[in-house]
Design an enzyme around this catalytic site. Structure first.
Site, PDB file in Angstrom:
ATOM      1  CG  HIS A  56      -1.702  -1.036   1.414  1.00 38.69           C
ATOM      2  ND1 HIS A  56      -2.677  -1.607   0.400  1.00 38.69           N
ATOM      3  CD2 HIS A  56      -1.945  -2.161   2.399  1.00 38.69           C
ATOM      4  CE1 HIS A  56      -3.206  -2.670   0.727  1.00 38.69           C
ATOM      5  NE2 HIS A  56      -2.765  -3.042   2.069  1.00 38.69           N
ATOM      6  CG  HIS A 219      -5.970  -5.951   0.812  1.00 44.41           C
ATOM      7  ND1 HIS A 219      -6.979  -5.491   1.448  1.00 44.41           N
ATOM      8  CD2 HIS A 219      -5.035  -5.876   1.226  1.00 44.41           C
ATOM      9  CE1 HIS A 219      -6.454  -5.046   2.772  1.00 44.41           C
ATOM     10  NE2 HIS A 219      -5.139  -5.258   2.582  1.00 44.41           N
TER      11      HIS A 219
END
Lengths: 333, 333
Positions: A56, A219
């Site tokens: 991330h 995700h």
């Protein structure tokens, strides 16, 4: 799979090594590579610790520094860090005023930070509080999550709580402030492509040439629906209307508009989405008082973006504007 | 083609509108949308004007502001802006101390900035000088270019010359300084995927699942060769060795290491490349005194990166460190 890497087993350690070399004026990596921490601590300040799966970036290590976090614990890609990482990080940055864990709402992260908080309290008697972010309105109870997911709004929470911590706010105050900022944030994401986890070696999901995943998580987990790819204006309209509806009363409120890229989408498209989203929110009477546009809370190489609206009162705007010096956000210092 | 857009004919104007709304504290878009300029000019300062095709964002509009450019002229995607755009921009920001055009070495850009410089001199008698960047060592005389291409090193030139202009250096001095910085910069790029120009609707080039374009340009133009995708270390080694060989004497020199993403590559991979490149350059005795890692000189959604090494003496390091406040680079102010 096409990635600039030497192997799936070393991508995280080599990337973290590069990150801490590149920003050695701001951060340091602990000896065993378990967490990134501020180079210089400020005694008496409440320590802010976050973390989560890697992939991330720049979240969270890119937000370690003056005015934001004291430490960040990176897990393997899309995998929670372990409680012992969190405990080590918290012990390394606690200067006696307590520790606030800032946790995105994913089951693995919540469970491990919970365990770390208990271990800290048992082992050291340190004051530890937790703050859960859950700004994603797209879905309830998705893959990996009970309730709403914590996504890009986490950046807003970390910035504002970080500024207040720097100014000397105590642990209980910071937790309450963070909960207030989290309640003021709403996010919604869309993916045009999948991401590819290095260890998996293939895309997380299949998506057709003319399709988008509407309401996607960071995700690549499923959103509200698979839909035909629409125009930017149509996508923004559905995202922004959802956000406004969920927030309730927005007319006349000041807000931060944060258009966040997921990693594979260029700035040109993100600014176009800013343009579209701004017009829609302004149509509801929102004053876009601040903005942030860029890829800050990403999902590896996924194409797409999220829109976050944060309704910020004057005191929160002032904390947003306060000096920050991290790898990924920097102003005023 | 999957892009967040409403149509290929409006992507530039809508993106520019969003950019200038998002950064209204720093820049403004002229009435007809032809150029982005600083909100506040500084009388007596030499005006720095750059520009080129769009699709390289944040270059150049993201570098307009205190300590860098005074104006940027965006052309259509991968298409030179027109001489009249450049003349209008130069006239709007010239406060009497002259104008320096900073031009990446591509035939269309060079020709149009040439014409604009002549028009400015004829029409207004203004002092206009040009500075051409050509830091890409991958190829000579490629598609669109005679000689070497101007790529990511242009950012380094704009930052350092911008700082000197802010400090009051005159036009001749700035041109000479820019030439010195350009000579100190070498870049090399690699692509893992093509980019897709919105108006074309399909990838600029075909590339196989196991291939990379080694030495690619920032429009997806061919590099040195098509090769099997290698490890990050092997790719970095060939890029860095090429750069060192071209620079000549590097041992003991201070340098800026700039790892630049092309738009579709996430930060995790760029920091890994930083790690690899740093080790290689340090092996040649280079001191990595500063670094920059991120997607700053892009090719739409192309996956891949470039490595730039800039050998900077102390006076140039000080100018690199000088305050800058633009949409894409900001520190010290």
């Amino acid at each position: 799979m096409k990635k600039l890497m030497n192997g799936a087993d070393t991508i995280l350690s080599e990337s973290l090594a590069g990150f801490t070399q590149a920003h050695a004026d701001i951060v340091t990596l602990d000896g065993s590579g378990k967490f990134v921490r501020r180079r210089e601590l400020r005694p008496g300040k409440v320590a802010l610790v976050s973390g989560g799966g890697s992939g991330h970036e720049p979240l969270h290590a890119g937000f370690v520094g003056i005015g934001m976090l004291d430490a960040a614990c990176p897990g393997q890609v899309f995998t929670s860090p372990t409680p012992d990482q969190m405990v080590e990080a918290a012990q390394a940055v606690d200067t006696g005023a307590g520790v606030l864990f800032i946790v995105k709402n994913y089951e693995g992260d919540v469970m491990n930070f919970d365990m770390a908080a208990e271990m800290m309290a048992d082992m050291t008697g340190a004051q530890v509080q937790q703050l859960i972010t859950n700004d994603d309105i797209a879905v309830e109870d998705s893959l990996f999550t009970t309730g709403r997911r914590g996504v890009a709004g986490t950046l807003v929470v970390e910035k504002i709580v970080g500024a207040a911590a720097e100014q000397g706010m105590d642990l209980a105050g910071l937790k309450a402030l963070g909960e207030r900022v989290n309640r003021a944030c709403r996010s919604f994401g869309v993916a045009l492509s999948s991401c590819t986890v290095p260890a998996a070696g293939k895309p997380t999901f299949d998506i057709g040439e003319g399709e988008m995943e509407f309401g996607v998580g960071i995700h690549g987990e499923p959103g509200r629906r698979r839909a035909p790819l629409a125009t930017a204006d149509a996508i923004a309209a559905e995202m922004c209307e959802g956000i406004v509806k969920d927030l309730g009363q927005v007319a006349g409120r000041n807000a931060l508009l944060f258009v966040n890229g997921f990693g594979g989408t260029p700035l040109m498209e993100l600014y176009l989405m800013h343009h579209s989203a701004r017009r829609l929110f302004e149509g509801h009477g929102v004053q876009i008082a601040r903005s942030l546009t860029g890829s800050y809370v990403t999902a590896l190489d996924m194409a797409g973006c999220s829109i976050t609206l944060a309704l910020l009162d004057d005191d929160l705007l002032a904390l947003w504007d306060a000096p920050v010096r991290t790898a990924a956000l920097r102003w005023g210092v």
